[in-house]
Design an enzyme around this catalytic site. Structure first.
Site, PDB file in Angstrom:
ATOM      1  N   THR A  67       0.566  11.549 -39.753  1.00  0.00           N
ATOM      2  CA  THR A  67      -0.548  12.090 -38.987  1.00  0.00           C
ATOM      3  C   THR A  67      -0.775  11.224 -37.753  1.00  0.00           C
ATOM      4  O   THR A  67      -0.368  10.062 -37.715  1.00  0.00           O
ATOM      5  CB  THR A  67      -1.844  12.098 -39.819  1.00  0.00           C
ATOM      6  OG1 THR A  67      -2.149  10.756 -40.225  1.00  0.00           O
ATOM      7  CG2 THR A  67      -1.695  12.969 -41.058  1.00  0.00           C
ATOM      8  N   ARG A 208     -11.607  14.880 -35.009  1.00  0.00           N
ATOM      9  CA  ARG A 208     -12.089  14.559 -36.351  1.00  0.00           C
ATOM     10  C   ARG A 208     -13.489  15.137 -36.500  1.00  0.00           C
ATOM     11  O   ARG A 208     -14.285  15.121 -35.566  1.00  0.00           O
ATOM     12  CB  ARG A 208     -12.122  13.038 -36.580  1.00  0.00           C
ATOM     13  CG  ARG A 208     -10.767  12.425 -36.877  1.00  0.00           C
ATOM     14  CD  ARG A 208     -10.269  12.852 -38.274  1.00  0.00           C
ATOM     15  NE  ARG A 208      -9.011  12.210 -38.633  1.00  0.00           N
ATOM     16  CZ  ARG A 208      -7.815  12.728 -38.414  1.00  0.00           C
ATOM     17  NH1 ARG A 208      -7.722  13.901 -37.783  1.00  0.00           N
ATOM     18  NH2 ARG A 208      -6.728  12.103 -38.805  1.00  0.00           N
ATOM     19  N   GLU A 237     -14.868  17.417 -45.056  1.00  0.00           N
ATOM     20  CA  GLU A 237     -13.786  18.296 -45.533  1.00  0.00           C
ATOM     21  C   GLU A 237     -13.380  17.878 -46.950  1.00  0.00           C
ATOM     22  O   GLU A 237     -13.304  16.702 -47.265  1.00  0.00           O
ATOM     23  CB  GLU A 237     -12.567  18.168 -44.610  1.00  0.00           C
ATOM     24  CG  GLU A 237     -12.766  18.705 -43.210  1.00  0.00           C
ATOM     25  CD  GLU A 237     -11.503  18.510 -42.342  1.00  0.00           C
ATOM     26  OE1 GLU A 237     -10.443  18.197 -42.889  1.00  0.00           O
ATOM     27  OE2 GLU A 237     -11.607  18.673 -41.124  1.00  0.00           O
ATOM     28  N   HIS A 254      -8.570  22.804 -40.242  1.00  0.00           N
ATOM     29  CA  HIS A 254      -7.888  21.568 -39.833  1.00  0.00           C
ATOM     30  C   HIS A 254      -6.379  21.796 -39.701  1.00  0.00           C
ATOM     31  O   HIS A 254      -5.556  21.058 -40.249  1.00  0.00           O
ATOM     32  CB  HIS A 254      -8.171  20.447 -40.845  1.00  0.00           C
ATOM     33  CG  HIS A 254      -7.939  19.074 -40.289  1.00  0.00           C
ATOM     34  ND1 HIS A 254      -8.599  17.949 -40.762  1.00  0.00           N
ATOM     35  CD2 HIS A 254      -7.118  18.616 -39.311  1.00  0.00           C
ATOM     36  CE1 HIS A 254      -8.186  16.877 -40.102  1.00  0.00           C
ATOM     37  NE2 HIS A 254      -7.289  17.263 -39.216  1.00  0.00           N
TER      38      HIS A 254
END
Length: 346
Positions: A67, A208, A237, A254
């Protein structure tokens, strides 16, 4: 060498099985201390929190997250414990740019004259720079805000946050999540931020969730300070705020950076970093599958690009079944970027 891997990281198994003597695949939330106790390396995503609680008492010496963000890694603890970590900066920047270009095209379809818009891009790294190029492609006036870059480069072309809220009718966030410090981004979009907006603003957040204070955004939507919210990342989340999902013009799970191209880039980057750390040759080609229909016929380029990717589809799926947030993210269908297609204008 033993490696424990998040089982949702794509295109990795064949290469990794050839690199490591033992590989264990597990869901990100199910990677526990016991599972990794005798592991040499972890390859993870955002759902695995790498902190003292997880890592202490294990022999893990290397962590790679597939990521861009790395706020799920306690970097200070890793430094103390002698654990090397790496992320995949820029890997999905093209994917996020694709998502936002599609958003622009949908705004255009609804009558927004993009060439008359001023966009504020907050965070001008790998992703923000590509979004800047897309915005300029459609004739927008662009204001850039990036204090770390501004302080490092000493350039005059950056704008203050105050200038952004006063002059922009589109604002897009592309910052890392910093919970403290001089470049704190936690709740950057708070009540004061939204109260300062001088006009009804289109807000985009693909960075974010915690960069935006949910209740402050909801209040801004109710007051008309935010005319449309495009939200891909959420506080808490996968337990997202249902009112914000309902009020979002586009709300997705996301996945802005979830093109197959971006995923392949990230997988390639973490495997190369793993090989470099353990002094092994990296000789593997990581390629996503070809699209089922690689030729796109359309009357305009805009129509073709929305045929390639339309975020309304992802939004409708999430709004229909918000409880499936993790499933929709973990089982995301193949999505390729523009370079995988031939466009035929007819």
């Amino acid at each position: 060498m033993k490696v424990v891997v998040d089982n949702k990281i794509p295109y990795i198994q064949e290469a990794l099985d050839a690199i490591a003597e033992e590989v264990v695949y597990a869901a990100g939330q199910e990677i526990t201390t016991e599972l990794i106790r005798d592991a040499d390396a972890l390859i993870i995503r955002t759902r695995t929190i790498c902190n003292r609680e997880l890592l202490e008492g294990t022999r893990v010496k290397f962590i790679a997250t597939a990521t861009i963000g790395f706020d799920h890694i306690d970097t200070e603890y890793c430094r103390e414990a002698g654990i090397t970590w790496t992320n995949a900066p820029g890997s999905n920047s093209g994917s996020v740019a694709q998502y936002i270009e599609s958003v622009f095209l949908l705004l255009q379809k609804q009558g927004t004259k993009l060439e008359k818009c001023t966009i504020g891009i907050i965070g001008v790294g790998n992703v923000g720079s590509k979004v800047e190029n897309v915005a300029r492609k459609y004739g927008m006036r662009v204001l850039l805000n990036d204090p770390p870059r501004e302080n490092q480069e000493q350039k005059s072309y950056f704008s203050t946050l105050q200038e952004i809220v006063e002059e922009c009718n589109i604002i897009s966030f592309h910052v890392p999540l910093n919970k403290e410090g001089f470049y704190k981004t936690w709740y950057m979009g708070d009540k004061s931020f939204f109260d300062s907006l001088s006009r009804a603003t289109i807000l985009i957040n693909t960075s974010r969730g915690e960069v935006i204070e949910t209740q402050a955004l909801l209040e801004a939507i109710r007051k008309g300070k935010v005319s449309r919210a495009i939200i891909d990342v959420w506080e808490n989340e996968p337990d997202i705020n249902m009112e914000l999902l309902e009020k979002s013009w586009i709300g997705t799970p996301h996945i802005a950076g979830y093109s197959a191209d971006g995923k392949a880039n990230a997988t390639r980057m973490v495997l190369r970093a793993l090989c470099n750390y353990f002094d092994k040759p990296f000789e593997y080609v990581i390629c996503p599958p070809a699209p089922e229909e690689p030729t796109i016929e359309a009357s305009t380029e805009a129509e073709a690009l929305l045929k390639i990717y339309d975020p309304r589809i992802d939004s409708e799926r999430l709004k229909d079944e918000p409880g499936l947030f993790e499933y929709l993210r973990g089982s995301y269908p193949l999505r390729r970027e523009r370079k995988a297609y031939e466009i035929v204008i007819k």
